[in-house]
Motif scaffolding. Sequence first.
Motif, PDB file in Angstrom:
ATOM      1  N   UNK B  38       0.822  -1.212   0.000  1.00  0.00           N
ATOM      2  CA  UNK B  38       0.000   0.000   0.000  1.00  0.00           C
ATOM      3  C   UNK B  38       0.861   1.269   0.000  1.00  0.00           C
ATOM      4  N   UNK B  39       1.903   1.297   0.845  1.00  0.00           N
ATOM      5  CA  UNK B  39       2.725   2.511   0.957  1.00  0.00           C
ATOM      6  C   UNK B  39       3.343   2.857  -0.396  1.00  0.00           C
ATOM      7  N   UNK B  40       3.918   1.837  -1.011  1.00  0.00           N
ATOM      8  CA  UNK B  40       4.568   2.048  -2.311  1.00  0.00           C
ATOM      9  C   UNK B  40       3.566   2.533  -3.350  1.00  0.00           C
ATOM     10  N   UNK B  41       2.401   1.874  -3.349  1.00  0.00           N
ATOM     11  CA  UNK B  41       1.348   2.206  -4.316  1.00  0.00           C
ATOM     12  C   UNK B  41       0.833   3.623  -4.072  1.00  0.00           C
ATOM     13  N   UNK B  42       0.678   3.961  -2.812  1.00  0.00           N
ATOM     14  CA  UNK B  42       0.177   5.291  -2.462  1.00  0.00           C
ATOM     15  C   UNK B  42       1.171   6.363  -2.908  1.00  0.00           C
ATOM     16  N   UNK B  66      -0.638   2.578  10.365  1.00  0.00           N
ATOM     17  CA  UNK B  66       0.603   3.020  11.014  1.00  0.00           C
ATOM     18  C   UNK B  66       1.675   3.305   9.957  1.00  0.00           C
ATOM     19  N   UNK B  67       1.773   2.386   8.967  1.00  0.00           N
ATOM     20  CA  UNK B  67       2.781   2.558   7.918  1.00  0.00           C
ATOM     21  C   UNK B  67       2.553   3.864   7.169  1.00  0.00           C
ATOM     22  N   UNK B  68       1.280   4.202   6.912  1.00  0.00           N
ATOM     23  CA  UNK B  68       0.954   5.444   6.195  1.00  0.00           C
ATOM     24  C   UNK B  68       1.299   6.646   7.074  1.00  0.00           C
ATOM     25  N   UNK B  69       0.980   6.471   8.378  1.00  0.00           N
ATOM     26  CA  UNK B  69       1.211   7.584   9.285  1.00  0.00           C
ATOM     27  C   UNK B  69       2.706   7.858   9.451  1.00  0.00           C
ATOM     28  N   UNK B  70       3.483   6.787   9.358  1.00  0.00           N
ATOM     29  CA  UNK B  70       4.925   6.921   9.539  1.00  0.00           C
ATOM     30  C   UNK B  70       5.607   7.544   8.346  1.00  0.00           C
ATOM     31  N   UNK B  71       4.865   7.659   7.247  1.00  0.00           N
ATOM     32  CA  UNK B  71       5.460   8.204   6.026  1.00  0.00           C
ATOM     33  C   UNK B  71       5.114   9.686   5.916  1.00  0.00           C
ATOM     34  N   UNK B  72       6.112  10.522   5.896  1.00  0.00           N
ATOM     35  CA  UNK B  72       5.931  11.993   5.825  1.00  0.00           C
ATOM     36  C   UNK B  72       4.964  12.380   4.720  1.00  0.00           C
ATOM     37  N   UNK B  73       5.202  11.762   3.563  1.00  0.00           N
ATOM     38  CA  UNK B  73       4.495  12.143   2.345  1.00  0.00           C
ATOM     39  C   UNK B  73       3.023  11.724   2.392  1.00  0.00           C
ATOM     40  N   UNK B  74       2.781  10.600   3.063  1.00  0.00           N
ATOM     41  CA  UNK B  74       1.442  10.014   2.982  1.00  0.00           C
ATOM     42  C   UNK B  74       0.600  10.311   4.222  1.00  0.00           C
ATOM     43  N   UNK B  75       1.205  10.913   5.204  1.00  0.00           N
ATOM     44  CA  UNK B  75       0.544  11.095   6.489  1.00  0.00           C
ATOM     45  C   UNK B  75      -0.800  11.813   6.361  1.00  0.00           C
ATOM     46  N   UNK B  76      -0.906  12.708   5.420  1.00  0.00           N
ATOM     47  CA  UNK B  76      -2.105  13.539   5.360  1.00  0.00           C
ATOM     48  C   UNK B  76      -3.205  12.965   4.462  1.00  0.00           C
ATOM     49  N   UNK B  77      -2.911  11.879   3.802  1.00  0.00           N
ATOM     50  CA  UNK B  77      -3.986  11.278   2.980  1.00  0.00           C
ATOM     51  C   UNK B  77      -5.021  10.676   3.930  1.00  0.00           C
ATOM     52  N   UNK B  78      -6.287  11.070   3.797  1.00  0.00           N
ATOM     53  CA  UNK B  78      -7.293  10.501   4.697  1.00  0.00           C
ATOM     54  C   UNK B  78      -7.499   9.001   4.439  1.00  0.00           C
ATOM     55  N   UNK B  79      -7.700   8.281   5.537  1.00  0.00           N
ATOM     56  CA  UNK B  79      -7.935   6.826   5.443  1.00  0.00           C
ATOM     57  C   UNK B  79      -9.316   6.536   6.039  1.00  0.00           C
ATOM     58  N   UNK B  80     -10.096   5.764   5.318  1.00  0.00           N
ATOM     59  CA  UNK B  80     -11.404   5.341   5.858  1.00  0.00           C
ATOM     60  C   UNK B  80     -11.393   3.814   5.954  1.00  0.00           C
ATOM     61  N   UNK B  81     -11.552   3.342   7.201  1.00  0.00           N
ATOM     62  CA  UNK B  81     -11.640   1.878   7.378  1.00  0.00           C
ATOM     63  C   UNK B  81     -13.029   1.398   7.000  1.00  0.00           C
ATOM     64  N   UNK B  82     -13.067   0.339   6.221  1.00  0.00           N
ATOM     65  CA  UNK B  82     -14.346  -0.280   5.860  1.00  0.00           C
ATOM     66  C   UNK B  82     -14.257  -1.700   6.431  1.00  0.00           C
ATOM     67  N   UNK B  83     -15.098  -1.957   7.443  1.00  0.00           N
ATOM     68  CA  UNK B  83     -14.898  -3.249   8.117  1.00  0.00           C
ATOM     69  C   UNK B  83     -16.167  -4.088   8.218  1.00  0.00           C
ATOM     70  N   UNK B  84     -15.982  -5.356   8.145  1.00  0.00           N
ATOM     71  CA  UNK B  84     -17.114  -6.268   8.366  1.00  0.00           C
ATOM     72  C   UNK B  84     -17.121  -6.771   9.794  1.00  0.00           C
ATOM     73  N   UNK B  85     -16.058  -6.489  10.512  1.00  0.00           N
ATOM     74  CA  UNK B  85     -15.920  -7.057  11.852  1.00  0.00           C
ATOM     75  C   UNK B  85     -16.863  -6.419  12.859  1.00  0.00           C
ATOM     76  N   UNK B  86     -17.092  -5.112  12.691  1.00  0.00           N
ATOM     77  CA  UNK B  86     -17.914  -4.414  13.682  1.00  0.00           C
ATOM     78  C   UNK B  86     -19.268  -4.071  13.086  1.00  0.00           C
TER      79      UNK B  86
END
Lengths: 924, 123
Positions: B38-42, B66-86
């Motif tokens: 994902x990080x590379x693709x992003x 966490x990996x996205x957050x740890x990346x300076x460049x990608x930190x600000x891209x919004x992430x939306x979790x889509x889950x079937x678990x909850x």
Amino acid sequence: MTAFWRKLAASLRGFSFFAAKSERDFFALAITGMAFILPFTINNFVQGRHLIGVVTTGLVVWFLANGIAVYRGRRLMPPAFVFLPALAVLGFALWARGEVAIFWAYPAILLFHFILAQRVANFFNAAVVLMAVPAAYASFGQDIALRVAATLILTIVFANVFSYLIERQRRKEAEQAKFAADVFDSLPIGLAMRDLEGRYLFVNRAWESFTGARRADVIGRTVHDRAPKAEADAVVAEDRAVLARGPGAAPELQDFAFRGKRFMLTRTVMTNAQGATTGVLVASVDTTERHAMEQALAEQARFEERRLDLVVRAARVGIVDWDGRTHATYYSPRLRELRGYPPDADTSDWPDYFKVMIHPDDRQRVIARFRNYILGKERYGPQEYYAQEEYRLSRADGSYVWVQAMGICVRDESGFATRFIAVITDVTERRAQEEALRESVRLREDVERMSRHDLKTPLNSVIAMTRLLRENVRLPADDAELLGTIERAGYRILNMVNLSLDLFRMESGTYQFHPHAVDLVEVARKVAADLESQAASKGVDIRIGTEIPAMARADELLCYSMLANLVKNAIEAAPEGSAVSVSANRQEDWVVAKVHNPGAVPEAMRARFFQKYATAGKSAGLGLGTYSARLMARVQEGEITLQTSEAAGTSLVVRLKAAEGTEARAAPGDAAKDGAAERSGEALPALRVLVVDDDEFNRLVLRRSLPAPPLVLSMAVNGRAALQAAEREWPDVVLLDLEMPVMDGYQAARALRELERRESRKRLTIVAISSNDEAAIIERALAAGCDHYLVKPAPREALWDILLARKRDGTGIAAEPPSRAGDAVVADPDLEQAMPAFIESRRRLLEKMPAALKGKDRAAFKRLAHQLAGSFALYGFRWAAERCHEIEAAAPKGDAADLAARVAAVREHLDGVTIRYAAGAENP
Amino acid sequence: MSPRKILVVDDDPAVLDFLGAKLGARFKLVATRAPAGVVELARREKPDLILCDVDMPEMDGGDVSKALFDDEELRDIPVLFLTGAASPQALERLSGQLGGRPALSKREPLEKLLAKIELLLGP
């Protein structure tokens, strides 16, 4: 010398030629010899040769004496001694009359050879030659003597050759005779031949054993010599009859009883090579055993026949004997009676059994089955036995009689029934009894069930009212506690009623067992804690003997009830001051729990210990404890057994299947309670709630438990009133009782949904509230259009949850109605293209699940369930999504078989579901 | 305005198909089944939003986040979790958040997902 003579005598006795001659032959020979020599003797006297005359006369007298002795059955001396004087006489004659006596040497040689053994004869011959040749030399000189010697020796050689040939022929005949005799003796057939005068010529060994007579005693004798006169006369008469028919007549088989045995015999007229009749040959076979066997079989067949006849008469059954080819049918007298005819009625004009006699309502069924049967086209191929079935048969008076038929058939090689015999029994009375019994059972069950449900309704009111009072009215603490006691008592009664309903379901086999892993040790601990005070009051100590968890595949509530029952009984039965011990251990595939007390079950009670209503010396108690405990054990696929003795006390041993998992399931309902508590602080929305119940107490309870405001409540007493109220003012939520007069809850729910659809009203939330918690009833309510189903007494939290959910949906969009497996899936049209691939990929995921379950990889199993739940939800497979979500939740600890069944259900749903495509499908 | 780009991460191709069918018309979608990439693709695709599944083998949503957050460049891209678990209710109790990121149940209607996406992408 004596040795020589003894040897000579022995060789003569054993010698065949002589031995073969009978005594009479030898006598004849002696007389002939005497008669031949006598003229020459007389001639010697006439010629004046007195000395030789006297000597030859001596020889004649010697012959004569010997002949007479033989004739009298005695013998003066060995036969060879007869010839010694003959030799002596010849020697004397040669000495006295030299030349003439030489001629006597020739017949002497031949005579010796005919009568004596070859070796002995040659010995005498040598003596003759030794006497004759010197006599010839003295009388005629050398030339004549040589010729005499040569002719004498030539005569001896010829005589020897002749003797040898005769001897060889005789031996051959003797061999043949012995062979024939041996063959006849080896036969198991008795053979006897009699001549024309009835004298036995020949018998074999079998004949000896049949008659008990010895051949040495009968040969040459007649039948009359052997047997009593009557028997002998009969035999001779038979022989004569056969001889009268003459040779060549076909032998007749005769059955013949003789001295307690039975024989089969034939008589054959025998002829010799010239065709002259020589006698009768009787051949007989012992048929005693075979005859006895036949007799026994015949006797048995007669007996079987009589027995069948007895059975048929005693059972009062009718017989139908049907010919598969000609369709000719025989009806037994009893069958004629069954049909209302006299037993001797003429049945030749009776119509077709199947097409006419059977009641029209049964006819098609019976004919269809019978046709398959006779053609051998039944499910498991041609059968001999036609299993029983019941139908109505017409009677002479036009009425019908209920009969039961069963039968057997004979089939040909193609499997077609060529003959069918059926037994027909009148079952009218039995059917009536059965029907009455069924009716009474039904009635009793109805009464039991109704009384239980009816009990629950007022009980719910009692509980709910007490609670309302306690919560809404400020009461002194004592009064509040009293009310609390009433409420708890009410719950206890309710629990008893519920348990008895469960028991009822277990008894009737409709109880649904949902197994989980249950720690029996933990359950035992709970039971011990709850019964502590009861035990203490009797001074009985409850001991839990195990610490290690024992996980059983069971239902926790049932386990609790079961153990509580057993422990309660144990406390009651235990002597004061003793101890009740409870233990639970895993034993291979089972978890075995044991409840022990030192008291023994009375002898009289042991056999009916687990029976319903069985009690011993208890004032209180219905005797349902052990009965229900065993019922509960069996419902959980286990068993309870009793072990009791005065010495060891009483142990009740519960065996339940061991669970696969090792951790206990969280107590059901905990999570729900937490959720409700969390939300209980939330404010209720301003919703219009319509309460529909015919029971004024129930209406009151609901009115009091639902705060208005913020809610706006209205009441209706039945379905029709509810419809009218809804038409006046459309509600948001309907709380609907199911059992109501005039119009019940099901009808009302359907009518409300219809109204909602027809007039495009805001979607209603319909909540069914009933005291009935049977799955079938719940399903029916949901099918009628209810969204929720609450069991009375409906906890306020559950009601509030529903109302709050309604609020959260905001715009008055009700919670989705519960989905069902049979529902069509309504999917977004955009997904139509992706759908086949989606379903295929879900199938593959589902296929992986049983393997994961089998491999005990619960993590993988859970992941699959999770993936399925999420994707099914996205694609509009609501039912499947919910099920997969449940599977996911149960994945870590659920029972493997239960999980597998649930997966299979999803799979089945996926295979059979109809998919419709409609825009905005996801948003109901 | 060119359609905005959404990177979709889910190990189940069926989910990717669904999102493709429903969001494809409105957004430019880049989909991957491999959370590790994902990080590379992003970095390469520079999406405007990352839609990410939570429960995935190997690397779950939390790891991706966490990996996205740890990346300076990608930190600000919004992430939306889509889950079937909850369930929607469970998420509601968590204020619609998972690990500090907005989350939505797969069982919610599509409208809610669209509304949430619009909200995160902004005007």
